[in-house]
Design an enzyme around this catalytic site. Structure first.
Site, PDB file in Angstrom:
ATOM      1  N   HIS A  20       0.652  -1.128  -0.080  1.00 37.15           N
ATOM      2  CA  HIS A  20      -0.179  -0.113  -0.202  1.00 37.15           C
ATOM      3  C   HIS A  20       0.745   1.214  -0.044  1.00 37.15           C
ATOM      4  CE1 HIS A  20      -2.287   3.091   2.447  1.00 37.15           C
ATOM      5  NE2 HIS A  20      -3.217   2.930   1.262  1.00 37.15           N
TER       6      HIS A  20
ATOM      7  N   GLU B 199       2.056   1.931  -3.515  1.00 39.80           N
ATOM      8  CA  GLU B 199       0.888   2.186  -4.311  1.00 39.80           C
ATOM      9  C   GLU B 199       0.927   3.845  -4.107  1.00 39.80           C
ATOM     10  OE1 GLU B 199      -3.297   3.920  -3.438  1.00 39.80           O
ATOM     11  OE2 GLU B 199      -3.448   1.544  -2.797  1.00 39.80           O
ATOM     12  N   HIS B 200       1.015   4.540  -2.813  1.00 40.27           N
ATOM     13  CA  HIS B 200       1.161   5.832  -2.742  1.00 40.27           C
ATOM     14  C   HIS B 200       2.196   6.353  -3.386  1.00 40.27           C
ATOM     15  CE1 HIS B 200      -1.992   7.221   0.738  1.00 40.27           C
ATOM     16  NE2 HIS B 200      -2.043   5.918   0.335  1.00 40.27           N
TER      17      HIS B 200
ATOM     18  N   GLU C 272      -4.094   7.805   7.085  1.00 41.06           N
ATOM     19  CA  GLU C 272      -5.045   7.211   6.277  1.00 41.06           C
ATOM     20  C   GLU C 272      -5.328   6.024   7.201  1.00 41.06           C
ATOM     21  OE1 GLU C 272      -3.912   5.701   2.470  1.00 41.06           O
ATOM     22  OE2 GLU C 272      -5.851   4.588   2.303  1.00 41.06           O
TER      23      GLU C 272
END
Lengths: 442, 433
Positions: A69, A72-73, A149
């Site tokens: 993740h 991904e950012h 997040e």
């Protein structure tokens, strides 16, 4: 009926998952191993461009959760030719929208643009597959963003924290036990080396699936894909091998109290088989079982008995998602009305399921569900982006295009007897995780 | 931070912003109901989107929550059917209905197959025109609403927005939650619900969008069948809302590691001559993508949040300019400082030419991409009508966006954005506030 707030917290599936439909679907593979699927819809001059990698949170090294993740950012940061943020700026400057998503089995990137901008999207997507810089500054700031997040999505939600604990109890050794975004203490420790080696190992054309849906022809897509993705060198990637659970021989129970809970609930999850290539019957029967038990708020077994007839539940449901690389879960939920305890709510679930195993399926209900699946083949053509996503999830879960196209026929061929057989398989299993979520003093 | 890229400029030079390729027909039924239609026979189903103006703000005094509960009951029994029979019939037709209420409207959505459309229309007609409001259904759905009200008390986002609306609108319906309070919902009677139904679902306030496999002639007959028996007139619309909000920060103590902030002040009406300037301005300030000022300053540069956005809320009786973000308790004070600095900077200095050009390019390029899929298009068509836009609006909208100048933005920013009047509600345990 009003949708209960809990429905969102429990992350249930839509009533009927999308089936494959009649849109023209074509596939091809480039010499470097990039697999491409084209779904045509010529109603509007719009295209969805998606690149999926066969890697997700369940492929992270032990103790390093959150890398997939985090990466991904960071894919929106600088490459050798694009400045940090320039990718999305360019998409927006072309009137498009873009985003990305991570799950246990996949990481995906997509843009929705006018169809004449497809080449530009491929150019940039191919660039960041291999040329990401990953500067220390970007790493530090973005780590703070993903911690925010996590704070927003998980730490601020009693239900999300509970789900995380439940999942970690359900899987004993399989990495599906970790949260997609990672455990906070492990995210805090991630550094550039962790992310870079993950990127280097997994982001390659032979580990990627290109899906283009909308106002394009397969010939156009192939030509553009050859131009932009064709020159990338493959990595010679091996099929994924993950740790698997030992035989589960013990029931587990978890109990979580959080002052932010207003409606306590009970959930029970069972390990269940997923769709396998060429072998989707059991998963299709389990999918129909979840429809029979919970596909409608008024006529499905659990809400009909517990919400409507007995008024003992605010919300009673079941969920099953068969599209997974490895073993998945079948879950049942009960949010009792005030005054009914969680112990009683659990007993209610047991009682209704036991009665269902005895009574079997109402043939009229089964016919309605099968007709809804048929209708879904018509409705699903309306949103080609959803279709693209369905293919992406299926292909990164080990299915073939043929499997995905066969799915509606497999569903249509399932008999009520097969559904009951699947129900007996799940509910007479002795091992499961039962969780109570409640607030102190309730 | 904002750059115009050589190869982007080249790409754009090749193709000017596309026009949306939809052809809207205005259809008037024999009985006098009007709908906008995009006819498309490529998939054998039709999507219908109906908006009734007024919504939950029509609640009678003392009956807060009546419209919300009434809307939730429409599919819980109608004509000769109880809720299970109604559901079974819609499932047998594979027809899907949605019943949603908002502060200024009630939204009915439907998808129905061509092969059984007449039966599906009859079923939806029963729900809209002839709902039963049986006591057992009322009691069951009331329990659900009470649980939603309880959950909202534990939802930081809802706590924050409720506080801001209460401070802004006082006793006007906008000042309280549309679900009602525990006390008001417990007190609702069957008569309250019947009155709410009569007041909210009337022909004088209906706007209809339709897209898909149906001809204008078929649609005309369908409209009369579906809605022809609704009452001609409904309840009187509420008056203008008061505006009581003053600048400052309100903290609501709530035990959670991350604070949720909801902020804003008065906004601008849809028909204001500066609406398009405000729309572009909002896009630049916090329009929800990475390029916006606030995303850049609060997330990208400083890592203080996962997301921050602003939006123009076009309440019919009191428009607002609002925004939201979440930050950990130890970061939220710094994030609010950045927000204030940016609010003051834009109010005083407007935006740059690069920002304006980028926003216009994005907005005009993105607009034609919206018109995909019957369900989406039907929703756009009903929305255009409730906003009183002309039927050719789609063809002129991009020109209106492109016509906005830097001077328009500066004038509108100075008029609209009020750093002194900005109010921030923070729910959490923020440090240093």
């Amino acid at each position: 009926m009003l949708r209960h707030a809990m429905a969102a917290c429990l992350a249930l599936l839509p009533l009927i998952p999308t089936g494959a439909v009649a849109n023209e679907v074509t596939e091809f593979t480039l010499d470097n191993g990039l697999h491409a699927v084209v779904i045509e819809d010529h109603r509007a001059p719009v295209v969805v461009h998606m690149l999926w990698y066969r890697v997700g949170a369940a492929d992270e090294p032990p103790g390093r959760s959150g890398i997939a993740h985090f990466l991904e950012h960071l894919m929106f940061k600088a490459t050798e030719t694009l400045e940090s943020g320039e990718f999305s700026d360019t998409v927006e400057a072309n009137g498009g929208s873009d985003n990305a998503f991570t799950s246990w089995d996949y990481t995906g990137y997509y843009q929705r643009v006018a169809s004449d901008r497809l080449g530009l999207m491929m150019q940039m997507e191919a660039d960041r597959m291999r040329n990401l810089l990953l500067t220390d500054d970007d790493i530090a700031t973005e780590r703070s963003v993903i911690l925010e997040e996590r704070a927003q999505r998980t730490d601020s939600s009693a239900g999300a924290l509970f789900n995380e604990q439940l999942r970690a109890s359900l899987y004993l050794a399989h990495p599906y036990r970790i949260p997609i975004g990672g455990w906070r203490h492990e995210i805090e420790a991630l550094d550039r080396e962790d992310v870079f080696s993950f990127y280097h190992d997994y982001y390659s054309p032979d580990n990627a699936i290109l899906i283009v849906a909308g106002d394009v022809t397969p010939e156009e897509v192939r030509e553009l894909a050859e131009e932009h993705y064709g020159p990338l060198e493959p990595s010679g990637i091996e099929p994924r091998q993950r740790p698997h659970d030992p035989p589960q021989i013990a029931d587990r129970r978890i109990y979580y109290e959080d002052p932010r809970v207003s409606d306590p609930y009970v959930v029970r999850s069972y390990i269940a088989p997923e769709r396998d290539p060429g072998d989707q019957r059991t998963a299709a029967a389990l999918t129909l079982l979840s429809n029979v038990l919970a596909g409608s708020g008024a006529t499905a077994v659990l809400p009909r008995v517990l919400q409507v007839e007995e008024a003992r539940s605010l919300y009673a449901s079941a969920s099953y998602s068969g599209t997974n690389l490895d073993d998945t879960a079948f879950s049942i939920f009960n949010v009792p009305v005030p005054g009914v305890s969680l112990e009683e709510a659990e007993a209610d679930l047991d009682r209704v399921i036991a009665q269902f195993l005895e009574d079997g399926i109402d043939p009229e209900q089964f016919a309605r569900i099968q007709f809804q699946w048929e209708a879904e083949m018509i409705y699903a053509q309306d949103d080609v982006g959803d279709l693209a996503r369905m293919y992406g999830v299926g292909l990164t879960s080990g299915l073939t295009v043929q499997d995905i196209q066969d799915w509606p026929d497999v569903i249509a061929s399932i008999t009520p007897e097969e559904v009951m057989e699947a129900a007996r398989m799940i509910f007479t299993e002795t091992t499961s995780v039962t969780g109570y979520l409640t607030a102190p003093g309730l | 931070m904002f750059r115009i890229l050589a190869f982007v400029a080249l790409t754009l030079a090749a193709t000017l912003p596309a026009r949306a390729q939809v052809d809207i027909q205005e259809v008037t039924s024999p009985g006098g109901l009007t709908a906008w239609l995009v006819e498309d026979h490529s998939i054998p189903f039709v999507a219908i989107d109906i908006l009734f103006e007024g919504g939950t703000s029509l609640d009678a005094p003392g009956a807060r929550g009546a419209t919300y509960l009434m809307t939730g009951l429409l599919e819980e029994g109608a004509a000769d059917m109880d809720n299970a029979e109604f559901a079974a019939r819609s499932e047998a037709l594979a027809a899907y209905f949605g019943f949603d209420s908002y502060r200024d409207s009630i939204n009915i959505t439907a998808r129905m197959l061509t092969q059984n459309r007449d039966e599906a229309v009859d079923l939806l007609r029963a729900a809209l025109v002839d709902p039963s409001f049986e006591q057992s259904a009322i009691d069951r759905v009331r329990t659900q609403v009470l649980s939603i009200i309880d959950s909202n008390q534990n939802d930081p986002s809802d706590l924050a927005s409720s506080e801001l609306y209460a401070q802004t609108f006082g006793d006007h319906p906008y000042g309280s939650g549309q679900e009602g309070t525990t006390e008001s919902v417990q007190a609702l009677t069957r008569d309250d619900l019947i009155a709410a139904h009569q007041g909210a679902l009337a022909r004088d306030r209906v706007h209809i969008g339709v897209s898909g496999d149906i001809t204008p002639e078929e649609l005309g007959l369908m409209l009369d069948r579906l809605l022809g028996d609704l009452p001609e007139t409904g309840a009187e619309m509420p008056g203008d809302a008061p505006y009581n909000l003053t600048g400052g920060i309100t903290v609501i103590d709530y035990p959670t590691p991350q604070s949720t902030a909801f902020f804003g002040h008065a906004g601008i009406e849809r028909h204001d001559p500066d609406f398009f300037a405000a729309y572009v301005l909002n896009q630049i300030l916090g329009g929800g993508n990475f390029r916006s000022r606030l995303m850049q300053e609060v997330r990208v540069e400083r890592g203080l949040t996962y997301g921050i956005s602003t939006f123009l809320v076009l309440f019919d009786h009191g428009p607002m300019m609002l925004g939201q973000f979440s930050s950990s308790n130890d970061l939220v004070a710094e994030a609010i400082d950045v927000l204030h600095d940016q609010w003051a900077d834009v109010a005083e200095n407007g935006v740059t030419a690069e920002e304006l050009e980028a926003a216009q390019t994005y907005l005009t390029g993105a607009y034609p991409l919206r018109f995909t899929g019957n369900a989406t298009i039907a929703g756009i068509l009903s929305g255009m009508q409730i906003d009183e836009m002309p039927i050719d609006y789609i063809n002129t909208r991009n020109d209106q966006v492109m016509a906005v100048t830097l001077e328009d933005i500066s004038r509108t920013a100075a008029r609209l954005m009020d750093p002194e009047g900005l109010h921030v509600v923070v729910v959490g345990q923020p440090e240093g506030l």
